[in-house]
Scaffold this motif. Structure first.
Motif, PDB file in Angstrom:
ATOM      1  N   ALA A 269       0.854  -1.186   0.000  1.00 55.71           N
ATOM      2  CA  ALA A 269       0.000   0.000   0.000  1.00 55.71           C
ATOM      3  C   ALA A 269       0.889   1.234   0.000  1.00 55.71           C
ATOM      4  CB  ALA A 269      -0.913  -0.002   1.225  1.00 55.71           C
ATOM      5  N   ILE A 270       0.703   2.106  -0.991  1.00 62.22           N
ATOM      6  CA  ILE A 270       1.565   3.284  -1.152  1.00 62.22           C
ATOM      7  C   ILE A 270       0.717   4.544  -1.227  1.00 62.22           C
ATOM      8  CG2 ILE A 270       3.414   4.357  -2.489  1.00 62.22           C
ATOM      9  CD1 ILE A 270       4.013   1.665  -3.729  1.00 62.22           C
ATOM     10  N   GLY A 271       1.030   5.511  -0.374  1.00 60.55           N
ATOM     11  CA  GLY A 271       0.377   6.816  -0.446  1.00 60.55           C
ATOM     12  C   GLY A 271      -1.109   6.787  -0.220  1.00 60.55           C
ATOM     13  N   THR A 272      -1.586   5.857   0.593  1.00 58.89           N
ATOM     14  CA  THR A 272      -3.008   5.743   0.870  1.00 58.89           C
ATOM     15  C   THR A 272      -3.237   5.628   2.372  1.00 58.89           C
ATOM     16  OG1 THR A 272      -4.978   4.349   0.622  1.00 58.89           O
ATOM     17  CG2 THR A 272      -2.856   3.255   0.413  1.00 58.89           C
ATOM     18  N   GLU A 273      -4.283   6.292   2.851  1.00 61.99           N
ATOM     19  CA  GLU A 273      -4.652   6.214   4.269  1.00 61.99           C
ATOM     20  C   GLU A 273      -5.247   4.854   4.626  1.00 61.99           C
ATOM     21  OE1 GLU A 273      -6.019  10.705   5.485  1.00 61.99           O
ATOM     22  OE2 GLU A 273      -7.474   9.471   4.436  1.00 61.99           O
ATOM     23  N   LEU A 274      -5.673   4.102   3.625  1.00 63.24           N
ATOM     24  CA  LEU A 274      -6.475   2.891   3.848  1.00 63.24           C
ATOM     25  C   LEU A 274      -7.717   3.264   4.657  1.00 63.24           C
ATOM     26  CD1 LEU A 274      -3.693   0.237   4.663  1.00 63.24           C
ATOM     27  CD2 LEU A 274      -4.861   0.632   2.494  1.00 63.24           C
ATOM     28  N   GLY A 275      -8.289   4.421   4.320  1.00 63.27           N
ATOM     29  CA  GLY A 275      -9.383   4.989   5.094  1.00 63.27           C
ATOM     30  C   GLY A 275     -10.756   4.570   4.616  1.00 63.27           C
ATOM     31  N   GLU A 276     -11.741   4.926   5.412  1.00 59.42           N
ATOM     32  CA  GLU A 276     -13.110   4.490   5.224  1.00 59.42           C
ATOM     33  C   GLU A 276     -13.710   4.920   3.889  1.00 59.42           C
ATOM     34  OE1 GLU A 276     -16.502   4.495   8.451  1.00 59.42           O
ATOM     35  OE2 GLU A 276     -16.471   6.481   7.497  1.00 59.42           O
ATOM     36  N   THR A 277     -13.480   6.163   3.480  1.00 60.63           N
ATOM     37  CA  THR A 277     -14.178   6.679   2.301  1.00 60.63           C
ATOM     38  C   THR A 277     -13.641   6.121   0.988  1.00 60.63           C
ATOM     39  OG1 THR A 277     -12.780   8.658   2.371  1.00 60.63           O
ATOM     40  CG2 THR A 277     -14.936   8.804   3.408  1.00 60.63           C
ATOM     41  N   ASN A 286     -15.615  -4.278   6.995  1.00 58.67           N
ATOM     42  CA  ASN A 286     -15.198  -5.598   6.512  1.00 58.67           C
ATOM     43  C   ASN A 286     -14.127  -5.571   5.424  1.00 58.67           C
ATOM     44  OD1 ASN A 286     -16.624  -7.318   8.198  1.00 58.67           O
ATOM     45  ND2 ASN A 286     -18.507  -7.082   6.996  1.00 58.67           N
ATOM     46  N   PHE A 287     -13.414  -4.465   5.260  1.00 57.69           N
ATOM     47  CA  PHE A 287     -12.234  -4.531   4.402  1.00 57.69           C
ATOM     48  C   PHE A 287     -11.081  -5.040   5.258  1.00 57.69           C
ATOM     49  CE2 PHE A 287      -8.266  -2.954   2.649  1.00 57.69           C
ATOM     50  CZ  PHE A 287      -8.371  -3.363   1.335  1.00 57.69           C
ATOM     51  N   LYS A 288     -10.628  -6.246   4.961  1.00 58.36           N
ATOM     52  CA  LYS A 288      -9.591  -6.886   5.769  1.00 58.36           C
ATOM     53  C   LYS A 288      -8.496  -7.438   4.857  1.00 58.36           C
ATOM     54  CE  LYS A 288     -12.991  -8.186   9.297  1.00 58.36           C
ATOM     55  NZ  LYS A 288     -12.662  -7.042  10.159  1.00 58.36           N
ATOM     56  N   LEU A 289      -7.294  -7.492   5.400  1.00 62.28           N
ATOM     57  CA  LEU A 289      -6.146  -7.995   4.656  1.00 62.28           C
ATOM     58  C   LEU A 289      -5.714  -9.328   5.261  1.00 62.28           C
ATOM     59  CD1 LEU A 289      -4.172  -4.639   4.388  1.00 62.28           C
ATOM     60  CD2 LEU A 289      -5.629  -5.693   2.653  1.00 62.28           C
ATOM     61  N   GLY A 290      -5.623 -10.336   4.396  1.00 63.10           N
ATOM     62  CA  GLY A 290      -5.282 -11.652   4.892  1.00 63.10           C
ATOM     63  C   GLY A 290      -3.792 -11.923   4.971  1.00 63.10           C
ATOM     64  N   GLY A 291      -3.006 -11.192   4.196  1.00 63.75           N
ATOM     65  CA  GLY A 291      -1.574 -11.455   4.145  1.00 63.75           C
ATOM     66  C   GLY A 291      -0.745 -10.384   4.820  1.00 63.75           C
ATOM     67  N   GLU A 292       0.518 -10.365   4.479  1.00 61.93           N
ATOM     68  CA  GLU A 292       1.460  -9.415   5.058  1.00 61.93           C
ATOM     69  C   GLU A 292       1.280  -8.052   4.393  1.00 61.93           C
ATOM     70  OE1 GLU A 292       6.143  -9.481   6.397  1.00 61.93           O
ATOM     71  OE2 GLU A 292       5.379 -10.929   4.947  1.00 61.93           O
ATOM     72  N   LEU A 293       1.300  -6.991   5.194  1.00 62.82           N
ATOM     73  CA  LEU A 293       1.094  -5.639   4.686  1.00 62.82           C
ATOM     74  C   LEU A 293       2.394  -4.836   4.750  1.00 62.82           C
ATOM     75  CD1 LEU A 293      -0.642  -3.236   3.726  1.00 62.82           C
ATOM     76  CD2 LEU A 293      -1.245  -2.816   6.125  1.00 62.82           C
ATOM     77  N   ILE A 294       2.766  -4.285   3.589  1.00 65.12           N
ATOM     78  CA  ILE A 294       3.898  -3.352   3.497  1.00 65.12           C
ATOM     79  C   ILE A 294       3.315  -1.994   3.148  1.00 65.12           C
ATOM     80  CG2 ILE A 294       6.041  -2.780   2.297  1.00 65.12           C
ATOM     81  CD1 ILE A 294       6.193  -5.782   1.507  1.00 65.12           C
ATOM     82  N   LEU A 304       0.850   3.950  10.484  1.00 67.03           N
ATOM     83  CA  LEU A 304       0.391   3.068  11.558  1.00 67.03           C
ATOM     84  C   LEU A 304      -1.082   3.262  11.894  1.00 67.03           C
ATOM     85  CD1 LEU A 304       3.549   3.452  13.825  1.00 67.03           C
ATOM     86  CD2 LEU A 304       3.051   1.672  12.143  1.00 67.03           C
ATOM     87  N   ARG A 305      -1.823   3.901  11.000  1.00 66.06           N
ATOM     88  CA  ARG A 305      -3.262   4.065  11.203  1.00 66.06           C
ATOM     89  C   ARG A 305      -4.043   3.076  10.346  1.00 66.06           C
ATOM     90  NH1 ARG A 305      -2.391  10.182  10.524  1.00 66.06           N
ATOM     91  NH2 ARG A 305      -2.164  10.962  12.661  1.00 66.06           N
ATOM     92  N   ASN A 306      -5.228   2.707  10.833  1.00 68.51           N
ATOM     93  CA  ASN A 306      -6.215   1.874  10.124  1.00 68.51           C
ATOM     94  C   ASN A 306      -5.791   0.415   9.991  1.00 68.51           C
ATOM     95  OD1 ASN A 306      -8.134   3.950   9.728  1.00 68.51           O
ATOM     96  ND2 ASN A 306      -6.992   4.710   7.977  1.00 68.51           N
ATOM     97  N   HIS A 307      -4.673   0.130   9.323  1.00 69.01           N
ATOM     98  CA  HIS A 307      -4.198  -1.250   9.185  1.00 69.01           C
ATOM     99  C   HIS A 307      -2.721  -1.282   9.556  1.00 69.01           C
ATOM    100  CE1 HIS A 307      -7.754  -3.023   7.088  1.00 69.01           C
ATOM    101  NE2 HIS A 307      -7.928  -1.750   6.731  1.00 69.01           N
TER     102      HIS A 307
END
Length: 533
Positions: A269-277, A286-294, A304-307
């Motif tokens: 994930a690059i340059g994204t808040e991984l935010g609600e909107t 219910n947006f969830k990540l099953g694997g490793e997050l970079i 270090l916010r959201n995910h």
């Protein structure tokens, strides 16, 4: 004598500012003394909120900060909503305001436009707010502002000048060269670790946000090198072109993309808040990540916010992508690659989900056939909500709206004016509803006055239709949503705009092709056949 206000105008012009949005008032007229002798264009909105939205649209279209001159007190309270939208979406905006004389600050004696503390008022919607206590401070404070715009996560900055400072002598001041500010580069060891994880990934997923808009070439190369299905936030639309075999669109809130996110073994994930909107517009968590997050982001706290990531890299997006690409095998874009097949499967499911949206597809197809290079600036309205999912464009900075982040109404019209002023040669289509346009309807006069030829595609459902449906789905008797809707065509013509109601798609295309260059064209589209069967 050169005053501080005159020196400010000269310094802004020297640093590349070519447009200022503002409404002159008794507390700011001295800021205007130097404008007629400069090359800076002044645009007068009909409300300070409009000034902020115009500056926002200008900044998004150009990448340069939008600049506003705002009066003390009510001018500042009026612009706060626009600053909040820009703050939420990381948009560079310089708000320069007046404030009462230094000796009168904070006394509560009822001076004109007096507030207890303007800086406290804007603290939550700005990177910083500064009160200029001497003329000599000005270049350094402006340099700090441009450091925010160019070297870190861009957000609004507020600088207030006491009335006695605006008129203070500044003849001894010399123009300063704009400092060159570099953006943070990634730690080499972290980037190598990220590259190793990505090289070993079997089911990678790439999530790109608005922080990547200056890295279009790198984004396309990275998606290919990783062979990764790629989802874009609303502000990142255009980083991958329409029909790209790895493009998932902006559909992270929908089940097929969510399932892909669960199945991915490595997510970058690059340059994204991984935010609600952008990732949860259905508001179910219910947006969830099953694997490793970079994660890679210019803002250390946002990492270090959201995910929570397993690897958090603070860096400018483009710098990180370039270095990451150097440590990855060169990819070849193929329609039959594993990543492309995963993407195609999701797109097939999405096509089924959107099967009832053919009328919106046809609407946008008509607009893009007539104006293939158009930039779309939107409000919170049904055409924007549908277009967020359906529309893909070849190039960043061509699709933005206020349905993300702060989510205000009334943004679309003034922001479209600012976007057109920022890049006059590109057609600008404002997507707005009959409810939203009434928030900032007088800005049509600003556009006519400035000779701005935008196209206002006005979706009219005679009220707050989306909120009405939201209430009905929750068994709430609709109230306050079936609002009186005036004759908007007559009002637009009264402001000096061209205005017509589109009869059908062929008529819409004809109107679009004949849009005047020197004033707005308002095209009313009724939410009824043939536009909404």
């Amino acid at each position: 004598m050169t005053t501080c206000g005159e020196f400010l105008v000269k310094q802004l012009e020297a640093w590349g500012v070519d447009t200022v949005f503002g409404i002159p008032g008794v507390h700011t007229v001295e800021l205007y003394r130097g404008l007629p002798h400069s090359g800076i264009r002044h645009v007068t909105p009909r409300h300070e909120q409009g000034a902020g939205f115009m500056a926002d649209g200008y900044a998004r279209s150009t990448g340069k900060p939008g600049v506003c001159f705002i009066i003390t007190g009510p001018g500042m309270t009026n612009i706060l909503t626009a600053m909040a939208q820009a703050y939420a979406d990381s948009i560079p905006m310089l708000v320069i305001s007046s404030v009462n004389e230094r000796e009168r600050l904070g006394l509560g004696k009822g001076y004109l436009h007096e507030l207890p503390n303007q800086r406290e008022l804007v603290a939550g919607v700005s990177a910083f707010s500064h009160t200029l206590m001497s003329v000599e401070e000005l270049p350094g404070v402006l340099a700090r502002a441009f450091a925010v715009f160019e070297g870190e996560r861009p957000r609004p900055v507020h600088i207030e000048l006491p009335l006695d400072i605006i008129t203070a002598p500044a003849g001894h001041m010399r123009l300063q060269a704009k400092p060159s500010v570099s953006r943070p580069a990634p730690a080499v060891a972290q980037l190598r670790e990220a590259a190793a994880k990505l090289r070993g990934a079997k089911r990678p997923l790439l999530l790109l946000g608005g922080g990547c808009v200056e890295a279009q070439a790198e984004a396309r190369a990275l998606a290919t090198a990783l062979d990764a299905p790629t989802a874009l936030t609303i502000n990142a639309k255009g980083l991958l072109p329409p029909g790209h075999p790895l493009l998932l669109g902006s559909n992270q809130s929908l089940l097929p993309v969510r399932q892909l996110a669960l199945e991915a073994d490595v997510v970058l994930a690059i340059g994204t808040e991984l935010g609600e909107t952008d990732y949860d517009v259905v508001f179910d968590g219910n947006f969830k990540l099953g694997g490793e997050l970079i994660r890679i982001d210019i803002d250390a706290q946002q990492l270090l916010r959201n995910h929570m990531p397993s690897l958090a890299i603070q860096s400018d997006a483009r710098l990180a992508m370039r270095l990451l690409l150097a440590d990855l095998p060169r990819g070849e874009l193929r329609a039959d690659s594993p990543g492309a097949r995963r993407t195609a499967a999701v797109q097939a499911q999405l096509a089924e989900d959107f099967s009832g949206w053919a009328h919106y597809r046809q609407l946008f197809a008509t607009v893009l056939e007539a104006l293939p290079e158009a930039r779309f600036v939107g409000d919170s309205t049904q055409t924007v909500y549908s277009g967020n999912h359906l529309v893909e464009l070849d190039g960043a900075r061509r699709w933005f709206n206020s349905s993300t982040g702060y989510g205000t109404l009334g943004y679309g019209l003034p922001a479209a004016i600012g976007a057109k002023l920022g890049e006059p040669a590109r057609p600008v289509v404002c997507l707005i509803g009959d409810g939203g346009i009434q928030f900032t309807l007088p800005e049509l006069a600003s556009a006519v006055e400035a000779g701005v030829g935008i196209i206002v595609l006005l979706w009219n459902n005679a009220g707050y239709g989306e909120i009405k449906r939201y209430m009905e789905r929750r068994d709430i008797t609709p109230i306050g949503v079936d609002i009186y809707t005036p004759d908007l065509i007559a009002i637009a013509r009264g402001y000096g705009c061209a205005a017509e109601q589109a009869r059908d798609h062929a008529h819409l295309a004809e109107l679009l092709r004949g849009a005047p260059a020197d004033r707005p064209l308002v095209i009313e589209v009724l939410e009824s056949a043939p536009f909404h069967p």
